[in-house]
Design a protein around this motif. Structure first.
Motif, PDB file in Angstrom:
ATOM      1  N   LYS A 261      35.705  29.870  51.413  1.00 27.44           N
ATOM      2  CA  LYS A 261      37.199  30.018  51.405  1.00 27.44           C
ATOM      3  C   LYS A 261      37.709  28.660  50.911  1.00 27.44           C
ATOM      4  O   LYS A 261      37.259  27.535  51.144  1.00 27.44           O
TER       5      LYS A 261
ATOM      6  N   PHE B 278      28.586  35.674  42.444  1.00 31.63           N
ATOM      7  CA  PHE B 278      29.627  35.537  43.308  1.00 31.63           C
ATOM      8  C   PHE B 278      30.720  36.658  42.891  1.00 31.63           C
ATOM      9  O   PHE B 278      31.331  36.387  41.794  1.00 31.63           O
ATOM     10  N   LYS B 279      31.633  36.956  43.798  1.00 35.01           N
ATOM     11  CA  LYS B 279      32.976  37.855  43.734  1.00 35.01           C
ATOM     12  C   LYS B 279      33.901  36.863  43.945  1.00 35.01           C
ATOM     13  O   LYS B 279      33.680  36.524  45.297  1.00 35.01           O
TER      14      LYS B 279
ATOM     15  N   ASN C  74      32.695  35.835  47.881  1.00 37.73           N
ATOM     16  CA  ASN C  74      31.369  36.301  48.570  1.00 37.73           C
ATOM     17  C   ASN C  74      30.109  36.290  47.567  1.00 37.73           C
ATOM     18  O   ASN C  74      30.005  36.459  46.481  1.00 37.73           O
ATOM     19  N   HIS C  75      29.029  35.858  47.871  1.00 43.27           N
ATOM     20  CA  HIS C  75      27.899  35.840  47.473  1.00 43.27           C
ATOM     21  C   HIS C  75      26.932  36.713  47.369  1.00 43.27           C
ATOM     22  O   HIS C  75      26.751  37.460  48.536  1.00 43.27           O
ATOM     23  N   ASN C  76      26.851  37.677  46.550  1.00 42.84           N
ATOM     24  CA  ASN C  76      26.089  38.881  46.411  1.00 42.84           C
ATOM     25  C   ASN C  76      24.520  38.449  46.397  1.00 42.84           C
ATOM     26  O   ASN C  76      23.779  38.331  45.657  1.00 42.84           O
TER      27      ASN C  76
ATOM     28  N   SER D 285      29.716  33.257  52.332  1.00 45.40           N
ATOM     29  CA  SER D 285      30.808  33.480  51.514  1.00 45.40           C
ATOM     30  C   SER D 285      31.772  31.919  51.676  1.00 45.40           C
ATOM     31  O   SER D 285      31.016  31.005  52.589  1.00 45.40           O
TER      32      SER D 285
ATOM     33  N   SER E 143      27.295  33.899  56.531  1.00 38.54           N
ATOM     34  CA  SER E 143      27.944  35.065  56.045  1.00 38.54           C
ATOM     35  C   SER E 143      28.220  34.877  54.669  1.00 38.54           C
ATOM     36  O   SER E 143      28.665  35.848  53.911  1.00 38.54           O
TER      37      SER E 143
ATOM     38  N   GLN F 216      38.905  33.387  47.895  1.00 37.79           N
ATOM     39  CA  GLN F 216      37.875  33.782  48.818  1.00 37.79           C
ATOM     40  C   GLN F 216      36.915  34.103  48.153  1.00 37.79           C
ATOM     41  O   GLN F 216      36.937  34.628  47.041  1.00 37.79           O
TER      42      GLN F 216
END
Length: 201
Positions: A149, A176-177, A161-163, A147, A145, A159
């Motif tokens: 957490k 990363f967001k 997420n890896h772009n 990502s 995924s 949380q």
């Protein structure tokens, strides 16, 4: 069942400093750049593009060392990795500390590096009863995924997420967001992201 949303009853989580705890959800963009085989640099921005934090470092006595700084370049904390046969451990100290500094902000352990779903356990200084302690926080990340957490108990406090694109990876750049729960120390969260990422490289 794990709580996948914000729980606004969570008290303030101040690990590095109160000035990194804000009363609203903090959204950040973390940009990573690779220089050579062991040097990494991270820049952390808010959604308006303001620089919040910087992390840099290299190998230190064949172990990784990363230093977090504020926008003016003043050291906030130092992360040092120790590798054992079956696990990796990081100790985090305030400022740009020396190896023999016993003033520890927190420790991070990766109990089993063989799992597809990474898990890091985070221990604060007063949690030092070996073999009987539960982590104060833990981090889960999935290679599928892209990502991760951060949890306090069963409550999600961050949380990310890896772009991911092959083009950015080939250029030595990753983004990363990150969304951080209100009143949670975002410099602490940034340190956990860096440690999780550095364990994989």
């Amino acid at each position: 069942m794990e709580n996948s949303g914000w729980d606004y009853g969570v008290p303030i989580i101040n690990i590095v400093g109160e000035n990194f705890c804000v009363p609203y959800t903090m959204e950040m963009l973390v940009k990573k750049r690779i220089h050579g085989m062991s040097n990494a640099h991270y820049d952390v921005f808010d959604i308006s593009g303001n620089l919040l934090l910087q992390v840099d470092g290299s190998l230190w006595k064949f172990q990784k060392k990363r230093v977090m700084r504020d926008p003016a370049g003043i050291p906030l904390l130092t992360m040092r990795q120790k590798s054992f046969k079956w696990r990796k451990e990081w100790t985090v100290h305030p400022g740009e500390s020396s190896e023999d500094n016993n003033d520890i902000l927190f420790r991070v352990e990766q109990p089993s590096p063989l799992h597809i779903k990474t898990k890091l356990e985070v221990f604060l200084p007063n949690n030092n009863i070996i073999g009987k302690r539960a982590p104060d926080f833990y981090v889960t990340g999935s290679f599928t995924s892209l990502s991760f957490k951060v949890y306090r108990g069963k409550t999600v406090i961050c949380q990310a997420n890896h772009n991911y694109t092959w083009g950015s990876i080939c250029k030595g750049k990753e983004n990363f967001k990150v969304r951080v729960h209100p009143e949670v120390d975002y410099s602490f969260i940034t340190a956990l992201l860096v440690i999780l990422e550095e364990n994989e490289t």
